[in-house]
Design a protein around this motif. Structure first.
Motif, PDB file in Angstrom:
ATOM      1  N   LEU A 126      -8.559   5.086   1.296  1.00  6.73           N
ATOM      2  CA  LEU A 126      -9.289   4.263   2.098  1.00  6.73           C
ATOM      3  C   LEU A 126      -9.594   4.657   3.448  1.00  6.73           C
ATOM      4  N   ASP A 127      -8.922   5.817   3.831  1.00  5.70           N
ATOM      5  CA  ASP A 127      -8.980   6.356   5.064  1.00  5.70           C
ATOM      6  C   ASP A 127      -8.691   5.396   6.247  1.00  5.70           C
ATOM      7  N   VAL A 128      -7.416   4.764   5.826  1.00  5.65           N
ATOM      8  CA  VAL A 128      -6.695   3.927   6.609  1.00  5.65           C
ATOM      9  C   VAL A 128      -5.469   4.436   7.414  1.00  5.65           C
ATOM     10  N   GLN A 129      -5.114   4.136   8.709  1.00  4.04           N
ATOM     11  CA  GLN A 129      -3.922   4.678   9.429  1.00  4.04           C
ATOM     12  C   GLN A 129      -2.671   4.235   8.688  1.00  4.04           C
ATOM     13  N   ASP A 130      -1.539   4.823   8.657  1.00  6.51           N
ATOM     14  CA  ASP A 130      -0.360   4.456   8.180  1.00  6.51           C
ATOM     15  C   ASP A 130       0.170   3.124   8.705  1.00  6.51           C
ATOM     16  N   THR A 131      -0.265   2.742   9.869  1.00  8.55           N
ATOM     17  CA  THR A 131       0.200   1.621  10.756  1.00  8.55           C
ATOM     18  C   THR A 131      -0.586   0.264   9.946  1.00  8.55           C
ATOM     19  N   PHE A 132      -1.540   0.329   8.996  1.00  8.15           N
ATOM     20  CA  PHE A 132      -1.819  -0.787   8.319  1.00  8.15           C
ATOM     21  C   PHE A 132      -0.776  -1.762   7.722  1.00  8.15           C
ATOM     22  N   LYS A 133      -0.878  -2.975   8.127  1.00  8.46           N
ATOM     23  CA  LYS A 133       0.063  -3.714   7.934  1.00  8.46           C
ATOM     24  C   LYS A 133      -0.410  -4.994   6.903  1.00  8.46           C
TER      25      LYS A 133
ATOM     26  N   GLN B 113     -14.407  -2.163   2.883  1.00  5.77           N
ATOM     27  CA  GLN B 113     -14.025  -3.383   3.468  1.00  5.77           C
ATOM     28  C   GLN B 113     -13.766  -4.470   2.549  1.00  5.77           C
ATOM     29  N   TYR B 114     -14.404  -4.542   1.284  1.00  3.17           N
ATOM     30  CA  TYR B 114     -13.855  -5.604   0.399  1.00  3.17           C
ATOM     31  C   TYR B 114     -12.619  -5.450  -0.287  1.00  3.17           C
ATOM     32  N   VAL B 115     -12.250  -4.107  -0.348  1.00  3.77           N
ATOM     33  CA  VAL B 115     -10.752  -3.743  -0.585  1.00  3.77           C
ATOM     34  C   VAL B 115      -9.653  -4.191   0.537  1.00  3.77           C
ATOM     35  N   LEU B 116     -10.170  -4.027   1.602  1.00  2.00           N
ATOM     36  CA  LEU B 116      -9.224  -4.473   2.764  1.00  2.00           C
ATOM     37  C   LEU B 116      -9.198  -6.152   2.839  1.00  2.00           C
ATOM     38  N   ASP B 117     -10.184  -6.601   2.372  1.00  2.00           N
ATOM     39  CA  ASP B 117     -10.197  -7.982   2.788  1.00  2.00           C
ATOM     40  C   ASP B 117      -9.503  -8.674   1.829  1.00  2.00           C
ATOM     41  N   GLY B 118      -9.103  -7.877   0.682  1.00  2.00           N
ATOM     42  CA  GLY B 118      -8.350  -8.521  -0.692  1.00  2.00           C
ATOM     43  C   GLY B 118      -9.475  -9.167  -1.732  1.00  2.00           C
ATOM     44  N   VAL B 119     -10.616  -8.780  -1.419  1.00  2.00           N
ATOM     45  CA  VAL B 119     -11.541  -9.204  -2.524  1.00  2.00           C
ATOM     46  C   VAL B 119     -11.915  -8.574  -3.667  1.00  2.00           C
ATOM     47  N   THR B 120     -11.511  -7.104  -3.648  1.00  2.00           N
ATOM     48  CA  THR B 120     -11.515  -6.277  -4.718  1.00  2.00           C
ATOM     49  C   THR B 120     -10.379  -5.346  -4.762  1.00  2.00           C
ATOM     50  N   SER B 121     -10.287  -4.503  -5.949  1.00  2.00           N
ATOM     51  CA  SER B 121      -9.278  -3.574  -6.018  1.00  2.00           C
ATOM     52  C   SER B 121      -9.860  -2.143  -5.460  1.00  2.00           C
ATOM     53  N   ILE B 122      -8.743  -1.248  -5.351  1.00  4.89           N
ATOM     54  CA  ILE B 122      -9.037   0.165  -5.207  1.00  4.89           C
ATOM     55  C   ILE B 122      -9.835   1.001  -6.370  1.00  4.89           C
ATOM     56  N   ASP B 123      -9.258   0.217  -7.694  1.00  3.54           N
ATOM     57  CA  ASP B 123      -9.748   0.709  -8.971  1.00  3.54           C
ATOM     58  C   ASP B 123     -11.194   0.418  -9.035  1.00  3.54           C
TER      59      ASP B 123
ATOM     60  N   PRO C 200       0.882  -1.217  -0.214  1.00  2.00           N
ATOM     61  CA  PRO C 200       0.064  -0.109  -0.001  1.00  2.00           C
ATOM     62  C   PRO C 200       0.952   1.229  -0.022  1.00  2.00           C
ATOM     63  N   THR C 201       0.569   2.304  -0.815  1.00  2.00           N
ATOM     64  CA  THR C 201       1.280   3.365  -0.876  1.00  2.00           C
ATOM     65  C   THR C 201       0.382   4.498   0.113  1.00  2.00           C
ATOM     66  N   LYS C 202       0.879   5.647   0.300  1.00  2.00           N
ATOM     67  CA  LYS C 202       0.435   6.401   1.190  1.00  2.00           C
ATOM     68  C   LYS C 202      -0.786   7.163   0.563  1.00  2.00           C
ATOM     69  N   ALA C 203      -0.970   7.195  -0.668  1.00  3.54           N
ATOM     70  CA  ALA C 203      -2.165   7.695  -1.416  1.00  3.54           C
ATOM     71  C   ALA C 203      -3.197   6.576  -1.334  1.00  3.54           C
ATOM     72  N   MET C 204      -2.937   5.330  -1.336  1.00  2.50           N
ATOM     73  CA  MET C 204      -3.884   4.202  -1.406  1.00  2.50           C
ATOM     74  C   MET C 204      -4.504   4.377   0.090  1.00  2.50           C
TER      75      MET C 204
ATOM     76  N   THR D 279     -24.025   0.918   8.422  1.00  5.48           N
ATOM     77  CA  THR D 279     -22.799   0.898   7.468  1.00  5.48           C
ATOM     78  C   THR D 279     -23.109   1.492   5.959  1.00  5.48           C
ATOM     79  N   THR D 280     -22.455   2.283   5.671  1.00  6.70           N
ATOM     80  CA  THR D 280     -22.738   3.204   4.076  1.00  6.70           C
ATOM     81  C   THR D 280     -21.954   2.117   3.240  1.00  6.70           C
ATOM     82  N   LEU D 281     -22.454   2.515   1.993  1.00 10.11           N
ATOM     83  CA  LEU D 281     -22.116   1.687   0.631  1.00 10.11           C
ATOM     84  C   LEU D 281     -20.510   2.052   0.484  1.00 10.11           C
ATOM     85  N   ASP D 282     -19.989   3.146   0.859  1.00 10.07           N
ATOM     86  CA  ASP D 282     -18.605   3.234   0.733  1.00 10.07           C
ATOM     87  C   ASP D 282     -17.805   2.551   1.640  1.00 10.07           C
TER      88      ASP D 282
END
Length: 561
Positions: free
Chosen positions: A472-479, A543-553, A464-468, A535-538
């Motif tokens: 995703l509104d995820v902390q930089d500590t995301f591993k 969550q699908y992106v973070l779970d590896g189910v789909t991509s950011i694109d 993950p890059t900083k822009a990604m 839980t909103t649509l976004d």
């Protein structure tokens, strides 16, 4: 993101059919015998001929056919000499104007197109078939032709003898059918069903006609045909759909059923006149899609419990919202299948009926006959219903009748075209419905989208890059890992395989009902709903992106942000 075309050998490795050692052995065989890699793999019995044709089809996006199923016209077969066809391993299938479609087993043979173009003085369109099926088709059709010629000579001899005796001869006539167009349309439909297309677009352009399939919600160009063939192809489809083939200046719609070896699909057709000719769009309705289990749609565990409680309520109005093609009908069908039982009477009114459901009374809109959503809803209330499904809330009268049904002890399901759940309230109020009626009858609003799943066979992990992370509104500590599409045989080289539902379920409480009564904005309603745990649509897509189910694109493609 468009996936890059892979080498054929690598595609077999990715599919788990060979390993690097076998690939190197095949490459050595290819060099020694001067054949292409697919032929080498078959010769070494590492894969089957069918495997190679399917893989090449996915690699090059060229249709595959079984030439034994085609009714090849004599004049088409004779466009290519029998010895040329056997040498090049091709069989002519049909012609559209100056374009001849041939089935070929070796797409790497550079002489095929050149030799056939020179011999036929036509443009050559290649589709793929196995060498075995091509040989059998050539043998079958040339044998039939030889037999017909023999029968014709024998009949001529008999007729001559009859004429000599001055006896009347029995004349037989045979209606000639333009099998080229029929076969071209059949190949088009078979290919669409095979690829799992939901829509087929036939787009006339200045110099040609573009054929596109919508697969997993995205339009993909499949191939082109000559512009001169457009009237014939459209006429054939109009005949199938029961349209007026003589009328080309106005919009028409129709429906027909298409059978393949493995399935039967309903096809809804609509035409649209353009300066280049008629455009046609066909919606492919596969009955198996209407039988998807509710727990397979992508609901989270908590949302599934909430939805189950809502749909088993004794009365109220339940709305499913989203744009066209977001899976609203599929969700409603899956829900009706869950609640349907011998103890309740389920009635639906739809436009049109997309899938037939067992033990459910379905009716279709016919405005020419005066059968509208509102008139059907009135009739339903006299038929002792327990559950009512109205295909779409289109006007104030229909909504008011649905609310009346919900107030009198029925549970009513319907759809609206809104971007999110909270906007459904403002849409209904803007149609002139009293706020207290809307707030007191609506039990739940489910907003949804469909998001493409990454192919599990070829998806690639990326750091993950900083822009990604910011997106995703995820902390930089995301591993964790994020994934991107690649493309392989299993996913037809586009990086995605199948879709999942992205949901937003709004269940109103007293605070939200009070906001509706005071004509609050959708933003104000959404804030309260989120505070109450919605839980909103976004968030669902994230969550699908973070779970590896789909991509950011893919998330950004359907995102409301």
């Amino acid at each position: 993101m468009v996936a890059e075309t892979k080498q054929l050998g690598q595609m077999f490795i990715d599919a788990g059919m060979i390993d690097n050692t076998k690939l190197q052995e095949a490459l050595n065989y290819k060099k020694e015998h001067n054949v292409y890699i697919g032929k080498a793999l078959v010769s070494l019995k590492m894969v089957s001929e069918d495997d190679v044709i399917r893989m090449v089809s996915e690699q090059l996006r060229i249709p595959t056919v079984d030439p034994l199923t085609f009714k090849i016209k004599k004049r088409t077969l004779n466009l290519v000499r029998e010895e040329s066809a056997k040498r090049l391993k091709v069989v002519p299938l049909f012609r559209l104007e100056n374009v001849l479609t041939v089935a070929c087993s070796d797409q790497n043979n550079v002489h095929v197109v050149d030799d056939l173009s020179e011999e036929t003085v036509m443009e050559i369109n290649i589709v793929l078939a196995t060498e075995r099926n091509i040989e059998q088709a050539l043998d079958l059709h040339h044998r039939i032709q030889t037999q017909e010629e023999l029968t014709t000579r024998q009949k001529a001899a008999v007729d001559q003898q009859v004429a000599v005796r001055n006896e009347p001869a029995v004349q037989s006539t045979e209606i000639s059918v333009d099998t080229e167009i029929i076969e071209a349309v059949n190949m088009l439909m078979d290919s669409a069903v095979k690829m799992g297309a939901s829509d087929i677009h036939i787009d006339p352009r200045e110099n040609d006609v573009r054929i596109r399939f919508r697969v997993d919600g995205v339009l993909q160009q499949y191939y082109t045909i000559p512009i001169e063939s457009l009237p014939s192809v459209i006429s054939r489809l109009k005949i199938l759909a029961g349209m007026d083939i003589a009328e080309t200046r106005r919009h028409q719609d129709g429906r027909f059923r298409h059978e393949t070896d493995k399935s039967v699909v309903d096809v809804r057709c609509a035409t649209y006149p353009t300066p280049q000719g008629e455009k046609m769009v066909m919606r492919v309705l596969d009955a198996t899609r209407g039988q998807i289990a509710l727990n397979k749609l992508g609901f989270s565990e908590d949302m599934m419990k909430q939805w189950d409680k809502v749909v088993h309520a004794p009365h109220g109005l339940v709305l499913v919202t989203g744009p066209t093609g977001s899976g609203k009908s599929t969700t409603l069908y899956a829900t009706l299948n869950v609640i349907n039982s011998e103890e309740i009477n389920v009635l639906t009114v739809e436009d049109p009926i997309e899938y037939s459901l067992d033990n459910i009374n379905q009716s279709q809109i016919n405005e020419k006959a005066g059968i509208t959503f509102s008139s059907s809803l009135r009739a339903m209330l006299r038929l002792d219903p327990d559950v009512i499904m109205v295909g779409e809330m289109r006007d104030r009268e229909t909504i008011e009748l649905a609310i009346r049904a919900a107030l009198t002890g029925h549970i009513v399901f319907s759809t609206l075209h809104t971007n999110d759940a909270s906007s459904a309230y403002t849409r209904i109020l803007n149609m002139g419905v009293d706020a207290f009626l809307a707030s007191s009858t609506i039990r739940a609003i489910l907003a949804q989208r469909l998001i493409r799943r990454l192919c599990p066979q070829c998806k690639k992990a990326v750091k993950p890059t900083k822009a990604m992370l910011e997106y995703l509104d995820v902390q930089d500590t995301f591993k964790g890992e994020l994934f991107e599409p690649v493309g392989c045989f299993a996913c037809r080289n586009n990086g995605y395989a199948g879709r999942a539902g992205v949901y937003e379920l709004l269940i109103p409480n007293e605070e939200i009902m009070e906001l509706v009564n005071n004509h609050a904005t959708s933003v104000e309603i959404e804030k309260v709903a989120i505070k109450n745990g919605m839980t909103t649509l976004d968030e669902s897509a994230r969550q699908y992106v973070l779970d590896g189910v789909t991509s950011i694109d893919e998330m950004s493609r359907i995102s409301l942000v």
